[in-house]
Design a protein around this motif. Structure first.
Motif, PDB file in Angstrom:
ATOM      1  N   UNK A   1      -2.832   2.663   5.715  1.00 30.04           N
ATOM      2  CA  UNK A   1      -4.290   2.791   5.826  1.00 30.04           C
ATOM      3  C   UNK A   1      -4.966   1.536   5.284  1.00 30.04           C
ATOM      4  N   UNK A   2      -4.470   1.006   4.184  1.00 29.87           N
ATOM      5  CA  UNK A   2      -5.032  -0.223   3.613  1.00 29.87           C
ATOM      6  C   UNK A   2      -4.869  -1.383   4.593  1.00 29.87           C
ATOM      7  N   UNK A   3      -3.706  -1.487   5.220  1.00 32.40           N
ATOM      8  CA  UNK A   3      -3.486  -2.541   6.221  1.00 32.40           C
ATOM      9  C   UNK A   3      -4.469  -2.388   7.386  1.00 32.40           C
ATOM     10  N   UNK A   4      -4.695  -1.143   7.814  1.00 31.70           N
ATOM     11  CA  UNK A   4      -5.648  -0.904   8.906  1.00 31.70           C
ATOM     12  C   UNK A   4      -7.052  -1.320   8.479  1.00 31.70           C
ATOM     13  N   UNK A   5      -7.421  -1.022   7.240  1.00 30.83           N
ATOM     14  CA  UNK A   5      -8.726  -1.431   6.731  1.00 30.83           C
ATOM     15  C   UNK A   5      -8.845  -2.954   6.715  1.00 30.83           C
ATOM     16  N   UNK A   6      -7.788  -3.637   6.304  1.00 34.04           N
ATOM     17  CA  UNK A   6      -7.804  -5.098   6.303  1.00 34.04           C
ATOM     18  C   UNK A   6      -8.001  -5.654   7.709  1.00 34.04           C
ATOM     19  N   UNK A   7      -7.389  -4.991   8.710  1.00 32.13           N
ATOM     20  CA  UNK A   7      -7.582  -5.420  10.095  1.00 32.13           C
ATOM     21  C   UNK A   7      -9.017  -5.207  10.540  1.00 32.13           C
TER      22      UNK A   7
END
Length: 148
Positions: A85-91
């Motif tokens: 989820x954090x990676x998706x937020x960064x994207x």
């Protein structure tokens, strides 16, 4: 050992410095772009025990990151789903930057602004509140996060 990155250093030189670093080394830079290059190079090289610091003009650390293996982190950690989820937020944040959207924390609220007017007197008139589902707290709300 401490490595100082010259303010004029380019990506190739910075990447080489990071790749030559050993566990326990600290790499200091003075530009945000160099700090980001260092972080990417550190992740790509999969080095452990390296600290990267972004220094201000007076030599104070304003940002810092250190590489560790997951097994070295003590205390509560993010599970794999949370990390995804954090990676998706960064994207999503990278897309915001690409599309000219700045996210600004005003007190306990998060607002979106066109980058072209961020920091101007007109900013508050064009700010759009971002619904954060209660997961964002500004600096004024940090105490409530610590007591939850």
């Amino acid at each position: 050992m401490e490595h100082q990155i010259d303010i004029r250093s380019e990506q190739e030189e910075i990447t080489a410095i990071v790749r030559m670093a050993h566990s326990g080394d600290t790499i200091a830079c003075r530009r945000e772009s160099q700090f980001e290059i260092c972080k990417r190079a550190l992740v790509e090289a999969k080095l452990v025990g390296i600290t990267i610091q972004l220094l201000d003009d007076d030599g104070y650390i304003i940002r810092q990151t250190s590489s560790k293996k997951r097994s070295q982190v003590n205390g509560p950690t993010f599970n794999d789903r949370q990390l995804a989820v954090i990676k998706a937020l960064e994207k999503v944040l990278a897309h915001c930057k690409k599309e000219g959207i700045s996210l600004i924390g005003y007190s306990d609220e998060l607002v979106a602004l066109p980058t072209s007017i961020a920091g101007t007197d007109l900013a508050s008139a064009y700010a759009i509140d971002v619904y954060t589902s209660g997961c964002y707290r500004g600096a004024d709300g940090i105490d409530s996060l610590l007591t939850q």
